[in-house]
Design an enzyme around this catalytic site. Structure first.
Site, PDB file in Angstrom:
ATOM      1  N   TYR A  53       0.822  -1.209   0.000  1.00 19.52           N
ATOM      2  CA  TYR A  53       0.000   0.000   0.000  1.00 19.52           C
ATOM      3  C   TYR A  53       0.863   1.268   0.000  1.00 19.52           C
ATOM      4  O   TYR A  53       0.372   2.348  -0.297  1.00 19.52           O
ATOM      5  CB  TYR A  53      -0.921   0.052   1.218  1.00 19.52           C
ATOM      6  CG  TYR A  53      -1.894  -1.095   1.360  1.00 19.52           C
ATOM      7  CD1 TYR A  53      -2.082  -2.030   0.345  1.00 19.52           C
ATOM      8  CD2 TYR A  53      -2.633  -1.254   2.534  1.00 19.52           C
ATOM      9  CE1 TYR A  53      -2.973  -3.077   0.498  1.00 19.52           C
ATOM     10  CE2 TYR A  53      -3.533  -2.287   2.680  1.00 19.52           C
ATOM     11  CZ  TYR A  53      -3.693  -3.209   1.674  1.00 19.52           C
ATOM     12  OH  TYR A  53      -4.583  -4.232   1.832  1.00 19.52           O
ATOM     13  N   ILE A 231     -12.902  -5.145   7.302  1.00 19.44           N
ATOM     14  CA  ILE A 231     -12.006  -3.988   7.332  1.00 19.44           C
ATOM     15  C   ILE A 231     -12.340  -3.038   6.179  1.00 19.44           C
ATOM     16  O   ILE A 231     -11.574  -2.901   5.224  1.00 19.44           O
ATOM     17  CB  ILE A 231     -10.519  -4.408   7.290  1.00 19.44           C
ATOM     18  CG1 ILE A 231     -10.254  -5.469   6.200  1.00 19.44           C
ATOM     19  CG2 ILE A 231     -10.064  -4.924   8.639  1.00 19.44           C
ATOM     20  CD1 ILE A 231      -8.776  -5.756   5.985  1.00 19.44           C
TER      21      ILE A 231
END
Length: 277
Positions: A53, A231
């Site tokens: 990420y 999530i």
């Protein structure tokens, strides 16, 4: 924001994993710092990031900015294929812990099995070694199919968590059944689906109206009520507040089934036999 209470599921090693957390892809460092600080203030205690990420430093900044005690937070990150192997996992941990500004990680995951690379079993064993040293609290895998997990089990390691793509259109019943047989917790990435049209389906909108909730809250409740950790990602404060506000109502078994009936099988599931990084 009003602080929300999030129930937990206990992992085999005794760690308490919140049933709902914050996903941080595809936030950049600056966005992640702001969002994580806001989410923690709203009551989020599970934060999920990954090497791929490229926002671990931002996540760490958000944690620091929040002022939260480290022991109150469950921090998850994942590493790429270049680190698969016992020594590589140790370096991946060093890299992530430095960027995050922490001395231990609650849950470290192999991001993708990359079976063509052939070293995911060693990668999981490497995480288990870090658990033994107290640097990591729990062993995790991500995007592992039952066939991948079986090889890990045959090597003598049982992951505490497997994070997979899962939502009402992709209920992944067979994978979840395998998890249940081996006491592996299922965690859902993209729990609201890869496109927003899931939230516009009549069964979801009708339940939202019935319970006085937003459609996303109905879908997230469907996850957590079945013991699936969700999530969702959002950087908007109002959405962060809404997503965590799902523990004051309960869907009936029939309503859960009506949502699960939206399943389309293998539609749009990324194949972890052919994709990975």
């Amino acid at each position: 924001m009003t602080l929300k209470f999030v129930p937990t599921v206990q992992l085999r090693n005794g760690a308490d994993l919140p049933l709902l957390g914050l996903g941080t892809w595809p936030l950049n460092d600056a966005e992640a710092a702001d969002t994580v600080a806001t989410a923690i203030d709203a009551g989020y205690r599970l934060i999920d990031t990954a090497e791929n990420y490229r926002n671990e430093a931002g996540v760490g900044e958000g944690i620091h900015r929040s002022g939260i005690e480290r022991g109150e937070l469950f921090l998850t990150t994942k590493f790429n294929r270049k680190w698969h192997g016992h020594d590589g996992v140790r370096q991946a941990f060093r890299n992530s812990s430095r960027l995050l500004g922490v001395d231990y990680i609650d849950l470290l995951l192999v991001h993708w099995p990359n079976p063509d690379h052939g070293r995911y079993v060693e990668a999981v064993e490497g995480i288990a070694a870090l658990v033994d040293e107290g640097l990591v609290r729990a062993v995790g895998t991500s995007n592992f199919k039952p066939s991948h997990l079986q090889r890990v089990l045959d090597a003598g390691v049982v992951p505490e968590v497997n994070q997979i793509q899962l939502d009402p259109r992709r209920t992944r019943q067979e994978v979840r059944a395998f998890h249940a047989r081996h006491s592996i917790v299922t965690e859902a990435w993209s729990p609201l689906g890869p496109r927003s049209d899931l939230l516009e389906t009549p069964v979801i909108t009708a339940l939202a109206e019935q319970y006085g909730k937003f459609p996303a809250q109905i879908v997230l409740r469907w996850h957590v009520q079945q013991g699936v950790v969700a999530i969702p990602k959002s950087s908007r404060p109002e959405r962060l507040s809404q997503n965590i506000d799902i523990f004051d109502f309960e869907l009936t078994p029939q309503e859960l089934d009506s949502i699960s009936a939206l399943d389309t099988g293998g539609s749009e599931i990324t194949d972890s036999d052919t994709f990975g990084h």
